[in-house]
Design a protein around this motif. Structure first.
Motif: not given
Length: 672
Positions: A305-309, A288-292, A276-279, A269-274
């Motif tokens: 970098l294209r991020v898909s969660v 829900l899915p998110q893209d950034g 997400k903050i960068m994106a 969870p901490a890695v994913v949050s990091r």
């Protein structure tokens, strides 16, 4: 003055000086002569290139006359058009300046000598210390005429210098190599620090705790390591996958996924949050899915970098697409096209109007081909516009439009607006529906060149795809110029390439394809290729040019089999044929060609039989049979072959010596 200028009296002797003629003293004859003489020719770069055999003396004279007749003419641009390489021109400039020309690698550079100058100074001035030889510093520069930089280096290092000339790319490569080794973290230390970071999974999880955990130094170091190591390894994608008891990290390298490492599940969870903050994503939304996207600077170059969660049963899976402009702007000449295909394709992108399609599955290099084609166009005299989803790379010459379904800016809507912007060339990311296809056809028929992509298996089936979308055959025949189908095959690693004995299960394929067994090579596997035997990728292509024969056929019978039969009869190379040429040259292996071309048959043998029939068939034989043998099913039941068994399924690239670069986050104008 009488000693300098004296008037001699006239006499009748032969050779006497005429009356009133001024005679110069011997000392002034070297400074001034009133007599006119021909201007002496000064040796220039053209003379050196002619001596090197890169151009003829006639070409040198012609270019010199053009340079004299046209003010502001760029001689290097003229030489480039004449086929002279940039490296040869730099070599000629080195000879003119009296310097040695030398290629520089990181192995030939003494690190202590390199550190005598600051890295930013080396980057900015294109000059670099190489080594100390006989109490003299050898300095490499890509600008031999810049004497000010040479003098400045001599002043800073306080010792004599010997100047050698090398390409700028050599200096940049050495800088990047040393930067990789200069800054980094020990992965084991990062992982041990991560043991202190724990986020409790709870429905009512405190978002503030997540933010604090994501800002912890071990988390930041770990994420930075994942990103920089992926770029160094040449990965195109990073997969962060949550499992029940651990987090799996995988890189996609040369189109194949490799397991890189496993991390404790509690740190996920901490890695994913990091990330997400960068994106700039919402860290509180985990359902829900998110893209950034993230814009970073790694190793001195900008990388997007294209991020898909995506939420999964064990947590959020993150896939990061690495968009490195260096990897996409490779140029058509380095794409792997055969010389005849390259010449015809360049002719297609030079046409004033019509539609040019590039087809293939996801990840087959279609965007790279289109961007390379746009890079060869003259952006100064042409209005080039693109409609993309998303805009993967920023092109200086183009006006790029990002579609947004949320606000109604679809491909069709953007195309309609672009047609009112006086465009010359339009690039559409993908033709997905009838409306987009119809507007593209209208644009081509009204004098615009349209470049786009389709998801089809080969070039001939693209026509049927357009018909299925709803475009009338007569409009396709009138607007379509050409179709390029392509795949990417992995190159054999140059560090471990060796001849080998073909396995029994592949011997029948090689013999039936007519390839000499003695010339086949493969990669045995080494550290450079992560034990896979492959490093890098090359394209295989088939190009369908729509001439009058094909236009008549489209109006009469635009079926897949009909178009494919006509393509085979035309004698052009299919994807398989082009791939087998690269197998014979030692570029790739027959396993790779089968892996990417087995799209028609149900089994490996059936697919090979179909392709070999086309590969070895002569045109008269095809004509006598009436039509080529159909390549299996052409409906949605097509399937791909499994990946080559030689690919490594797990390679551990994490060692204590792995280093990472610093990351610099690039903020948007609004500070986000």
């Amino acid at each position: 003055m009488r000693r300098l200028f004296s008037i001699k009296k006239a006499d009748n002797r032969v050779g006497a000086v005429a009356k009133g003629e001024i005679t110069l003293a011997p000392g002034l004859c070297n400074l001034y002569s009133p007599q006119t003489s021909d201007i002496a020719h000064v040796r220039d770069m053209l003379d050196v290139l002619a001596e090197m055999g890169k151009i003829t003396s006639q070409q040198a004279e012609q270019i010199r006359r053009q340079d004299t007749g046209k003010a502001g003419m760029d001689m290097e641009a003229t030489l480039k058009k004449a086929g002279v390489a940039q490296e040869d021109m730099l070599h000629a400039r080195a000879v003119l300046c009296g310097f040695e020309f030398r290629r520089i690698t990181a192995q030939s550079v003494d690190r202590k000598a390199f550190d005598r100058l600051d890295a930013s100074y080396i980057h900015g001035n294109h000059i670099m210390p190489v080594a100390v030889e006989n109490e003299t510093m050898v300095v490499a520069t890509s600008e031999p005429a810049n004497i000010f930089s040479i003098d400045d280096v001599k002043r800073q290092i306080r010792m004599p210098v010997q100047v050698v000339v090398c390409p700028e790319s050599d200096i940049q490569a050495v800088c990047e190599e040393f930067e990789d080794k200069n800054i980094g973290y020990n992965v084991d230390e990062i992982m041990s620090d991560m043991a202190d970071v724990e986020v409790v999974k709870d429905v009512e999880e405190d978002i503030g705790d997540l933010e604090r955990s994501a800002a912890e130094s071990p988390v930041i170091k770990y994420v930075n390591y994942l990103l920089t190591n992926a770029l160094r390894e040449g990965a195109s994608d990073i997969h962060v996958e949550p499992k029940e008891k651990y987090t799996k990290i995988r890189y996609r390298i040369d189109g194949v996924l490799f397991d890189v490492m496993q991390a404790p599940a509690k740190m996920h969870p901490a890695v994913v949050s990091r990330l997400k903050i960068m994106a700039n994503l919402d860290i509180s939304e985990r359902r829900l899915p998110q893209d950034g996207k993230i814009a970073v600077i790694m190793g001195g170059r900008n990388v997007d970098l294209r991020v898909s969660v995506l939420p999964t049963s064990h947590g959020e899976k993150v896939v990061i697409r690495i968009l490195d402009s260096r990897s996409i702007m490779i140029g058509l000449e380095n794409s792997g096209m055969e010389a005849d295909v390259l010449k015809e394709f360049e002719g297609q992108i030079a046409l004033p109007h019509g539609i040019l399609l590039v087809t293939g599955p996801t990840g087959s290099g279609k965007s790279t081909t289109l961007y390379s084609a746009l890079g060869q166009m003259d952006g100064e005299t042409l209005n080039i516009s693109t409609v993309e989803d998303p805009v993967e790379y920023n092109l200086e010459k183009c006006n790029q439009v990002q579609t947004s379904e949320r606000v109604g800016l679809t491909f069709a809507a953007a195309l309609r607006s672009l047609l009112r912007q006086d465009p010359d060339i339009i690039m559409v990311g993908e033709i997905r529906d009838n409306e987009t296809a119809r507007i593209a056809v209208q644009a081509a028929l009204t004098g615009h060149l349209v470049l786009s992509t389709l998801h089809t298996n080969d070039a001939p089936s693209s026509v049927s795809r357009l018909v299925n979308i709803g475009i009338e055959p007569y409009l396709i025949a009138a607007s379509l110029n050409g179709i390029l189908a392509q795949r990417l095959v992995r190159r054999i690693c140059s560090h471990c390439k060796k001849p080998y004995k073909v396995p029994d299960n592949m011997r029948k394929y090689v013999l039936r394809a007519g390839i000499d067994l003695k010339h086949l090579v493969h990669g045995t596997g080494c550290d450079q290729c992560r034990g896979s035997g492959y490093s890098g990728r090359a394209g295989i292509f088939e190009l369908l040019i729509i001439d009058e024969t094909f236009r008549e056929l489209i109006n009469r019978d635009a079926s897949v089999n009909g178009m494919r039969d006509a393509f085979i009869k035309s004698g052009r190379d299919t994807l398989f044929h082009d791939g087998m040429k690269k197998v014979a040259r030692g570029v790739t292996t027959i396993e790779e060609v089968l892996r990417v071309t087995q799209v028609y048959g149900q089994t490996e043998d059936e697919a090979f039989d179909e392709n070999v029939c086309i590969y070895k068939a002569d045109i008269p034989e095809v004509k006598s049979s009436g039509r080529a043998k159909p390549k299996g099913k052409t409906s949605g039941s097509q399937k791909r072959s499994p990946r080559a068994s030689g690919a490594a399924s797990h390679v551990d690239v994490v060692t204590e010596d792995d280093n990472t670069r610093n990351l610099v986050l690039v903020m948007d104008e609004d500070g986000k």
